[in-house]
Design a protein around this motif. Structure first.
Motif, PDB file in Angstrom:
ATOM      1  N   PRO A   2       0.818  -1.222   0.000  1.00 12.04           N
ATOM      2  CA  PRO A   2       0.000   0.000   0.000  1.00 12.04           C
ATOM      3  C   PRO A   2       0.845   1.262   0.000  1.00 12.04           C
ATOM      4  N   THR A   3       0.330   2.297  -0.654  1.00 13.61           N
ATOM      5  CA  THR A   3       0.941   3.620  -0.663  1.00 13.61           C
ATOM      6  C   THR A   3      -0.079   4.629  -0.161  1.00 13.61           C
ATOM      7  N   VAL A   4       0.346   5.453   0.796  1.00  8.77           N
ATOM      8  CA  VAL A   4      -0.525   6.455   1.392  1.00  8.77           C
ATOM      9  C   VAL A   4       0.082   7.824   1.130  1.00  8.77           C
ATOM     10  N   ASN A   5      -0.719   8.754   0.632  1.00 11.78           N
ATOM     11  CA  ASN A   5      -0.281  10.129   0.417  1.00 11.78           C
ATOM     12  C   ASN A   5      -0.912  11.025   1.480  1.00 11.78           C
ATOM     13  N   LEU A   6      -0.063  11.721   2.240  1.00 14.43           N
ATOM     14  CA  LEU A   6      -0.539  12.613   3.287  1.00 14.43           C
ATOM     15  C   LEU A   6       0.011  14.015   3.051  1.00 14.43           C
ATOM     16  N   TRP A   7      -0.804  15.001   3.378  1.00 14.11           N
ATOM     17  CA  TRP A   7      -0.383  16.388   3.359  1.00 14.11           C
ATOM     18  C   TRP A   7      -0.523  16.946   4.774  1.00 14.11           C
ATOM     19  N   ALA A   8       0.512  17.617   5.264  1.00 16.52           N
ATOM     20  CA  ALA A   8       0.445  18.324   6.538  1.00 16.52           C
ATOM     21  C   ALA A   8       0.001  19.755   6.253  1.00 16.52           C
ATOM     22  N   THR A   9      -1.121  20.145   6.832  1.00 13.23           N
ATOM     23  CA  THR A   9      -1.692  21.446   6.508  1.00 13.23           C
ATOM     24  C   THR A   9      -2.427  21.992   7.730  1.00 13.23           C
ATOM     25  N   ASP A  10      -3.223  23.042   7.546  1.00  7.84           N
ATOM     26  CA  ASP A  10      -3.932  23.648   8.677  1.00  7.84           C
ATOM     27  C   ASP A  10      -5.420  23.751   8.388  1.00  7.84           C
ATOM     28  N   GLY A  11      -6.153  24.232   9.370  1.00  4.93           N
ATOM     29  CA  GLY A  11      -7.595  24.369   9.251  1.00  4.93           C
ATOM     30  C   GLY A  11      -8.184  24.820  10.570  1.00  4.93           C
ATOM     31  N   TYR A  12      -9.485  24.670  10.704  1.00  6.69           N
ATOM     32  CA  TYR A  12     -10.188  25.082  11.920  1.00  6.69           C
ATOM     33  C   TYR A  12     -11.219  24.020  12.302  1.00  6.69           C
ATOM     34  N   VAL A  13     -11.456  23.893  13.588  1.00  5.49           N
ATOM     35  CA  VAL A  13     -12.555  23.066  14.085  1.00  5.49           C
ATOM     36  C   VAL A  13     -13.378  23.892  15.069  1.00  5.49           C
ATOM     37  N   GLY A  14     -14.661  23.604  15.131  1.00 10.44           N
ATOM     38  CA  GLY A  14     -15.543  24.297  16.060  1.00 10.44           C
ATOM     39  C   GLY A  14     -15.547  23.628  17.424  1.00 10.44           C
ATOM     40  N   THR A  15     -15.933  24.373  18.432  1.00  9.81           N
ATOM     41  CA  THR A  15     -16.060  23.858  19.798  1.00  9.81           C
ATOM     42  C   THR A  15     -17.514  23.960  20.236  1.00  9.81           C
TER      43      THR A  15
END
Length: 402
Positions: A2-15
């Motif tokens: 298996p090959t997995v492609n991941l990107w490290a990035t940003d974003g927001y989550v609500g509380t």
């Protein structure tokens, strides 16, 4: 392999109190926002004696170096070379080779065996892991076969780890002070770590009762609502991705701990096999630890006609109902029966299923911003036999296949 492609990035989550928190995280979709926790990597081992190697391509879209470590796994190579820690002068900055901003690097990970594991950033982990750069890895045994009674197991046939349904629960915390400091480039003293939100799969109560792929929480696609039928064996894969230990308690019955840190609790020797699994009322999952539990609910089997409850029940208005006018109670104490509720009460109960809590037994763990309920309560729903659709509690055999 298996090959997995991941990107490290940003974003927001609500509380739950209506705020938005800035996060870092991984995504397996190019151009996607950060996911909390990161995408689950599910791999089936090759036949025994054949090494299983997972290739993970990491692209870093953040403004500082990011890496991946795979606790509990075997050899890790980076861009074809043995993995090495990274230093700036005499200062250790990363436990393993990292990707610079805008760079892509490739990890080749040789798996050691079946079980539940974490993957996370090994660069400035005191900040990056807490910001959300973590996820879970599930390794299935070579003889795994979904929906097959003897081969749908956590650790392989004849290990006593057969299950009917499975759920992944990644446990963590959010300190909004840390996240705000990172967002604005301000210094942060980790000695002042003060989480205000405790999470299961990135969610606080009452988001914890949503199912997989809930559209209104796109950055947190994994549900933690445990759905089952009486007598079923439910595999709960718990992973401690935060800084704190979390004592989880599934109400209704004890749970049997069958694996810790991806290791089967079984001792095989010349004289035979010793079962080292154990039952607990509350199961503690520590920071960086994983725990595989098998939970079964068996009730006393009360029925309205043939086996009525041998006590007088309180009047319906004295039963515990949510002050908001919502309840998960069916209005009847009998499984599969719906009763009458007061007119101003709305029931979320579908067909007379039982609902009870799966929650942290640590007081801070069941609060949010100091208010109860919040944080880490989730729910277990027991449906009448033969009524729950098979797709509930069914993770894929493998997550990233060609």
């Amino acid at each position: 392999m298996p090959t997995v492609n991941l990107w490290a990035t940003d974003g927001y989550v609500g509380t739950p109190d209506g705020k938005n928190v800035y996060i870092w995280g991984f995504t397996d979709k190019e151009g996607g926002a950060a996911q909390l926790p990161g995408p689950a990597i599910i791999v089936k081992q090759q036949p025994y004696l054949i090494p299983t190697v997972v290739t993970v391509n990491l692209t870093n879209k953040l403004a500082e170096p990011v890496s991946l470590v795979f606790p509990g796994q075997g050899e890790v190579r980076v861009n074809g070379q043995p993995a090495q820690p990274q230093y700036q002068g005499d200062k250790l900055v990363s436990f393993i080779n990292h990707a610079l901003p805008g760079e892509t690097i490739t990890y080749q990970v040789t798996l050691t065996g079946p079980g539940t594991f974490l993957y996370e950033s090994g660069t400035y982990p005191h900040r990056q892991v807490q910001m959300g750069l973590h996820g879970a890895m599930i390794v299935r045994p070579p003889d795994y076969l979904g929906l097959h009674p003897e081969k749908q197991t956590a650790y392989g046939r004849n290990t006593g780890t057969e299950f009917d349904r499975e759920y992944l629960l990644v446990l963590g915390e959010i300190d909004p002070g840390l996240h705000q400091s990172v967002e604005h480039g301000l210094p942060y003293d980790t000695g002042e770590f003060n989480p205000r939100y405790r999470t299961i799969n990135g969610k606080c109560w009452n988001g914890t009762v949503s199912g997989d792929g809930d559209g209104h929480l796109p950055a947190r696609p994994y549900g933690s609502m445990i759905m089952m039928e009486p007598g079923e064996k439910v595999l709960l894969r718990c992973a401690g991705a935060g800084f704190e230990s979390h004592p989880l308690h599934p109400h209704g019955n004890h749970a049997r701990v069958v694996g810790l840190d991806g290791k089967l609790l079984q001792n095989c020797g010349i004289s035979g096999t010793t079962d080292l699994s154990f039952k607990r009322f509350t199961i503690l999952t520590g920071p960086g630890q994983t725990c595989d539990l098998i939970y079964t609910w068996t009730g006393p089997g009360y029925e309205p006609d043939t086996n009525p409850i041998p006590t007088r029940l309180p009047q319906i208005r004295k039963m515990a109902l949510a002050p908001t006018g919502l309840t998960m109670w069916s209005g009847s104490p009998y499984l599969g029966v719906k009763g009458e509720l007061p007119g101003e009460i709305e029931s979320c109960n579908q067909i007379g299923e039982y609902h009870f809590m799966l929650n942290s037994h640590g007081v801070p763990g069941i609060t949010g911003q100091g208010a109860f309920p919040g944080g880490m309560p989730a729910m277990i729903a027991v449906y009448p036999a033969g009524t729950l659709e098979p797709h509930h509690g069914m993770l894929p055999t493998e997550s990233h296949t060609p």
